[in-house]
Scaffold this motif. Sequence first.
Motif, PDB file in Angstrom:
ATOM      1  N   TRP A  55       8.571   5.674  -6.259  1.00 60.84           N
ATOM      2  CA  TRP A  55       8.596   5.172  -4.881  1.00 60.84           C
ATOM      3  C   TRP A  55       9.694   4.119  -4.687  1.00 60.84           C
ATOM      4  O   TRP A  55      10.326   4.076  -3.641  1.00 60.84           O
ATOM      5  CB  TRP A  55       7.226   4.623  -4.501  1.00 60.84           C
ATOM      6  N   MET A  56       9.932   3.287  -5.697  1.00 60.98           N
ATOM      7  CA  MET A  56      11.013   2.298  -5.610  1.00 60.98           C
ATOM      8  C   MET A  56      12.360   3.009  -5.435  1.00 60.98           C
ATOM      9  O   MET A  56      13.179   2.593  -4.614  1.00 60.98           O
ATOM     10  CB  MET A  56      11.052   1.423  -6.867  1.00 60.98           C
ATOM     11  N   MET A  57      12.587   4.076  -6.188  1.00 56.73           N
ATOM     12  CA  MET A  57      13.849   4.814  -6.075  1.00 56.73           C
ATOM     13  C   MET A  57      13.913   5.586  -4.761  1.00 56.73           C
ATOM     14  O   MET A  57      14.945   5.601  -4.102  1.00 56.73           O
ATOM     15  CB  MET A  57      14.022   5.761  -7.258  1.00 56.73           C
ATOM     16  N   LYS A  58      12.814   6.207  -4.388  1.00 53.05           N
ATOM     17  CA  LYS A  58      12.778   7.015  -3.155  1.00 53.05           C
ATOM     18  C   LYS A  58      13.026   6.147  -1.927  1.00 53.05           C
ATOM     19  O   LYS A  58      13.739   6.532  -1.018  1.00 53.05           O
ATOM     20  CB  LYS A  58      11.421   7.710  -3.055  1.00 53.05           C
ATOM     21  N   GLN A  59      12.441   4.966  -1.906  1.00 54.31           N
ATOM     22  CA  GLN A  59      12.553   4.066  -0.753  1.00 54.31           C
ATOM     23  C   GLN A  59      13.653   3.016  -0.910  1.00 54.31           C
ATOM     24  O   GLN A  59      13.872   2.225   0.001  1.00 54.31           O
ATOM     25  CB  GLN A  59      11.211   3.366  -0.505  1.00 54.31           C
ATOM     26  N   ASP A  60      14.290   2.985  -2.077  1.00 56.01           N
ATOM     27  CA  ASP A  60      15.323   1.990  -2.383  1.00 56.01           C
ATOM     28  C   ASP A  60      14.791   0.569  -2.098  1.00 56.01           C
ATOM     29  O   ASP A  60      15.342  -0.176  -1.287  1.00 56.01           O
ATOM     30  CB  ASP A  60      16.596   2.265  -1.592  1.00 56.01           C
ATOM     31  N   CYS A  61      13.691   0.237  -2.789  1.00 56.31           N
ATOM     32  CA  CYS A  61      13.051  -1.058  -2.555  1.00 56.31           C
ATOM     33  C   CYS A  61      12.661  -1.705  -3.880  1.00 56.31           C
ATOM     34  O   CYS A  61      12.727  -1.073  -4.936  1.00 56.31           O
ATOM     35  CB  CYS A  61      11.826  -0.888  -1.651  1.00 56.31           C
ATOM     36  N   ASP A  62      12.230  -2.956  -3.809  1.00 58.15           N
ATOM     37  CA  ASP A  62      11.799  -3.668  -5.011  1.00 58.15           C
ATOM     38  C   ASP A  62      10.343  -3.337  -5.330  1.00 58.15           C
ATOM     39  O   ASP A  62       9.653  -2.640  -4.585  1.00 58.15           O
ATOM     40  CB  ASP A  62      12.004  -5.170  -4.853  1.00 58.15           C
ATOM     41  N   PHE A  63       9.864  -3.857  -6.461  1.00 60.85           N
ATOM     42  CA  PHE A  63       8.516  -3.570  -6.956  1.00 60.85           C
ATOM     43  C   PHE A  63       7.442  -3.956  -5.944  1.00 60.85           C
ATOM     44  O   PHE A  63       6.539  -3.172  -5.644  1.00 60.85           O
ATOM     45  CB  PHE A  63       8.294  -4.293  -8.288  1.00 60.85           C
ATOM     46  N   GLN A  64       7.522  -5.173  -5.442  1.00 63.02           N
ATOM     47  CA  GLN A  64       6.495  -5.677  -4.526  1.00 63.02           C
ATOM     48  C   GLN A  64       6.413  -4.824  -3.263  1.00 63.02           C
ATOM     49  O   GLN A  64       5.317  -4.479  -2.805  1.00 63.02           O
ATOM     50  CB  GLN A  64       6.793  -7.131  -4.164  1.00 63.02           C
ATOM     51  N   ALA A  66       7.349  -1.706  -2.985  1.00 62.18           N
ATOM     52  CA  ALA A  66       6.859  -0.380  -3.373  1.00 62.18           C
ATOM     53  C   ALA A  66       5.338  -0.377  -3.504  1.00 62.18           C
ATOM     54  O   ALA A  66       4.667   0.534  -3.017  1.00 62.18           O
ATOM     55  CB  ALA A  66       7.508   0.063  -4.677  1.00 62.18           C
ATOM     56  N   VAL A  67       4.788  -1.399  -4.160  1.00 67.08           N
ATOM     57  CA  VAL A  67       3.333  -1.475  -4.337  1.00 67.08           C
ATOM     58  C   VAL A  67       2.640  -1.600  -2.980  1.00 67.08           C
ATOM     59  O   VAL A  67       1.638  -0.926  -2.713  1.00 67.08           O
ATOM     60  CB  VAL A  67       2.947  -2.638  -5.275  1.00 67.08           C
ATOM     61  N   ALA A  68       3.172  -2.425  -2.106  1.00 68.30           N
ATOM     62  CA  ALA A  68       2.584  -2.577  -0.769  1.00 68.30           C
ATOM     63  C   ALA A  68       2.669  -1.260   0.006  1.00 68.30           C
ATOM     64  O   ALA A  68       1.702  -0.867   0.672  1.00 68.30           O
ATOM     65  CB  ALA A  68       3.296  -3.686  -0.003  1.00 68.30           C
ATOM     66  N   GLY A  69       3.793  -0.581  -0.095  1.00 67.97           N
ATOM     67  CA  GLY A  69       3.949   0.700   0.594  1.00 67.97           C
ATOM     68  C   GLY A  69       3.006   1.752   0.066  1.00 67.97           C
ATOM     69  O   GLY A  69       2.382   2.495   0.837  1.00 67.97           O
ATOM     70  N   LEU A  70       2.884   1.837  -1.248  1.00 73.22           N
ATOM     71  CA  LEU A  70       1.957   2.800  -1.852  1.00 73.22           C
ATOM     72  C   LEU A  70       0.514   2.481  -1.476  1.00 73.22           C
ATOM     73  O   LEU A  70      -0.281   3.384  -1.210  1.00 73.22           O
ATOM     74  CB  LEU A  70       2.125   2.821  -3.368  1.00 73.22           C
ATOM     75  N   ALA A  71       0.174   1.199  -1.460  1.00 73.79           N
ATOM     76  CA  ALA A  71      -1.185   0.798  -1.079  1.00 73.79           C
ATOM     77  C   ALA A  71      -1.493   1.251   0.340  1.00 73.79           C
ATOM     78  O   ALA A  71      -2.571   1.781   0.615  1.00 73.79           O
ATOM     79  CB  ALA A  71      -1.355  -0.709  -1.215  1.00 73.79           C
ATOM     80  N   SER A  72      -0.549   1.072   1.243  1.00 78.67           N
ATOM     81  CA  SER A  72      -0.801   1.470   2.632  1.00 78.67           C
ATOM     82  C   SER A  72      -0.884   2.989   2.771  1.00 78.67           C
ATOM     83  O   SER A  72      -1.587   3.491   3.644  1.00 78.67           O
ATOM     84  CB  SER A  72       0.269   0.902   3.560  1.00 78.67           C
ATOM     85  N   LEU A  73      -0.198   3.719   1.888  1.00 81.20           N
ATOM     86  CA  LEU A  73      -0.256   5.184   1.931  1.00 81.20           C
ATOM     87  C   LEU A  73      -1.494   5.751   1.252  1.00 81.20           C
ATOM     88  O   LEU A  73      -2.065   6.737   1.713  1.00 81.20           O
ATOM     89  CB  LEU A  73       0.973   5.777   1.228  1.00 81.20           C
ATOM     90  N   LEU A  74      -1.899   5.149   0.141  1.00 78.16           N
ATOM     91  CA  LEU A  74      -2.900   5.780  -0.717  1.00 78.16           C
ATOM     92  C   LEU A  74      -4.301   5.199  -0.640  1.00 78.16           C
ATOM     93  O   LEU A  74      -5.260   5.875  -0.980  1.00 78.16           O
ATOM     94  CB  LEU A  74      -2.425   5.729  -2.177  1.00 78.16           C
ATOM     95  N   LEU A  75      -4.426   3.937  -0.237  1.00 79.25           N
ATOM     96  CA  LEU A  75      -5.753   3.323  -0.195  1.00 79.25           C
ATOM     97  C   LEU A  75      -6.407   3.554   1.158  1.00 79.25           C
ATOM     98  O   LEU A  75      -5.735   3.579   2.181  1.00 79.25           O
ATOM     99  CB  LEU A  75      -5.664   1.820  -0.473  1.00 79.25           C
ATOM    100  N   PRO A  76      -7.734   3.706   1.147  1.00 75.13           N
ATOM    101  CA  PRO A  76      -8.444   3.879   2.420  1.00 75.13           C
ATOM    102  C   PRO A  76      -8.199   2.693   3.348  1.00 75.13           C
ATOM    103  O   PRO A  76      -8.160   1.549   2.908  1.00 75.13           O
ATOM    104  CB  PRO A  76      -9.912   3.942   2.011  1.00 75.13           C
ATOM    105  N   LYS A  77      -8.039   2.970   4.606  1.00 77.37           N
ATOM    106  CA  LYS A  77      -7.762   1.918   5.601  1.00 77.37           C
ATOM    107  C   LYS A  77      -8.990   1.072   5.903  1.00 77.37           C
ATOM    108  O   LYS A  77      -8.892   0.024   6.509  1.00 77.37           O
ATOM    109  CB  LYS A  77      -7.266   2.542   6.906  1.00 77.37           C
ATOM    110  N   SER A  78     -10.153   1.505   5.460  1.00 78.18           N
ATOM    111  CA  SER A  78     -11.393   0.814   5.834  1.00 78.18           C
ATOM    112  C   SER A  78     -11.858  -0.227   4.816  1.00 78.18           C
ATOM    113  O   SER A  78     -12.983  -0.674   4.874  1.00 78.18           O
ATOM    114  CB  SER A  78     -12.501   1.850   6.037  1.00 78.18           C
ATOM    115  N   ILE A  79     -10.994  -0.626   3.895  1.00 79.92           N
ATOM    116  CA  ILE A  79     -11.384  -1.654   2.929  1.00 79.92           C
ATOM    117  C   ILE A  79     -11.060  -3.020   3.524  1.00 79.92           C
ATOM    118  O   ILE A  79      -9.905  -3.414   3.574  1.00 79.92           O
ATOM    119  CB  ILE A  79     -10.669  -1.453   1.575  1.00 79.92           C
TER     120      ILE A  79
END
Length: 87
Positions: A55-64, A66-79
């Motif tokens: 995801w860091m390479m795909k989005q050309d972004c840093d670790f933090q 990437a993790v935030a982006g993946l969390a918003s994509l993969l984790l349920p929105k109702s937490i």
Amino acid sequence: VSIREFIGQFVELSATGQGLCPFHDDHNPSFSVNDEENYWYCFACDKGGSIIDFWMMKQDCDFQTAVAGLASLLLPKSIPELKNISY
């Protein structure tokens, strides 16, 4: 979600998890995803890693980011606990 399922949304993968690398001009399937060991690797450009590295390479972004982006994509929105976390 498995790494293969996630990457498969962006890279057309064969039944064995191989495909064309999205990070360079690839004409032969040199990109491989290993679901059992949870990593991807390109034999042509010698890059690989975890779902976060992809995801860091795909989005050309840093670790933090990437993790935030993946969390918003993969984790349920109702937490509710996640709504108060600042990145």
